[in-house]
Design an enzyme around this catalytic site. Structure first.
Site, PDB file in Angstrom:
ATOM      1  N   CYS A  74      39.977  50.627  37.930  1.00 52.20           N
ATOM      2  CA  CYS A  74      40.593  51.004  37.912  1.00 52.20           C
ATOM      3  C   CYS A  74      40.940  52.304  36.474  1.00 52.20           C
ATOM      4  CB  CYS A  74      41.187  50.201  37.563  1.00 52.20           C
ATOM      5  SG  CYS A  74      40.799  48.041  38.916  1.00 52.20           S
ATOM      6  N   GLY A  83      38.431  47.030  31.628  1.00 56.82           N
ATOM      7  CA  GLY A  83      37.861  46.675  32.437  1.00 56.82           C
ATOM      8  C   GLY A  83      37.176  46.634  33.564  1.00 56.82           C
ATOM      9  N   CYS A  84      37.377  46.688  34.638  1.00 56.00           N
ATOM     10  CA  CYS A  84      36.657  47.526  36.260  1.00 56.00           C
ATOM     11  C   CYS A  84      36.680  48.681  36.283  1.00 56.00           C
ATOM     12  CB  CYS A  84      37.726  46.006  37.216  1.00 56.00           C
ATOM     13  SG  CYS A  84      37.261  47.715  39.020  1.00 56.00           S
ATOM     14  N   PHE A  85      35.913  49.319  35.782  1.00 56.37           N
ATOM     15  CA  PHE A  85      35.532  50.962  35.755  1.00 56.37           C
ATOM     16  C   PHE A  85      36.997  51.317  36.954  1.00 56.37           C
ATOM     17  CE2 PHE A  85      30.817  50.748  36.371  1.00 56.37           C
ATOM     18  CZ  PHE A  85      31.234  49.577  37.831  1.00 56.37           C
TER      19      PHE A  85
END
Length: 224
Positions: free
Chosen positions: A45, A41-43
């Site tokens: 994070c 997902g969001c890199f």
């Protein structure tokens, strides 16, 4: 006096050799760092999570899995490029190994979601593990099987052959600890505060905690 001078030369030579060996040893050790590439997902994070792990040297945000060379964030998130938002994790194998990295990875994401991660939807936000050799592939597959058994659910995270990794734009690197002010839907915020608000609003840690419970390694910071 001649003997003393020779003794001094011998001592200095031995000291120089010892220092040289120490430097070479340190360089050799640094060269032994290994890498793991994952998409979760969001890199921002994934980078934030793994830079807190003992033995991890660095975590770099980037793009991989697609055919387009040097893609931009806009191109990747628009869809169609085939790339994932990914993170390249460099680690010291004397402190942490690949199996532990992949185990932590599975427990930091929702590996049952094929459409993205949390509030971030679309192909670029899907989970994946990119392996560079047969040993990494074997370990990743074993960890995938173990994760499925632990959850009692089908794990949809694919294990893919590594392709070129392209570094994301500079402003994405270490976004979670940035100090400049950015405009968000919550108003102007310091970048690190904006990241925290985004992560909490996206529901990442609530979902991971619901899936993995006490085995979730990174949720505590954002749920308190």
């Amino acid at each position: 006096m001649h003997i003393q001078a020779e003794n001094l030369k011998t001592t200095l030579l031995a000291l120089s050799i010892a220092i040289g060996l120490m430097i070479c040893s340190e360089r050799a050790h640094a060269a032994e760092a290994e890498t793991a590439i994952v998409a979760g997902g969001c890199f921002w994070c994934v980078e934030s999570d793994f830079e807190s792990v003992r033995g991890v040297i660095s975590a770099e945000s980037g793009y991989t899995g697609g055919a387009q060379a040097n893609p931009t964030y806009k191109q990747v998130t628009k869809g169609g490029s085939g790339h994932y938002e990914a993170v390249r994790i460099s680690y010291d194998p004397d402190i942490i190994n690949y199996e532990q990295i992949i185990s932590l990875f599975f427990r930091s994401v929702d590996p049952t979601d094929a459409g993205g991660q949390f509030c971030d939807r679309g192909e670029s936000y899907r989970t994946a593990i990119f392996v560079k050799n047969t040993e990494q592939k074997r370990i990743a597959q074993a960890q995938k099987t173990e994760a499925g058994a632990a959850l009692g659910q089908k794990i949809v995270t694919p294990i893919l052959e590594a392709t070129p990794f392209y570094m994301a734009e500079a402003y994405h690197q270490d976004y979670y600890k940035g100090t400049k002010r950015v405009l968000t839907r919550f108003g102007p915020k310091k970048q690190s505060d904006a990241y925290t608000r985004y992560r909490q609003a996206c529901g990442r840690d609530k979902r991971v905690q619901a899936l993995w419970g006490s085995d979730a390694p990174f949720t505590k910071k954002y749920l308190n």
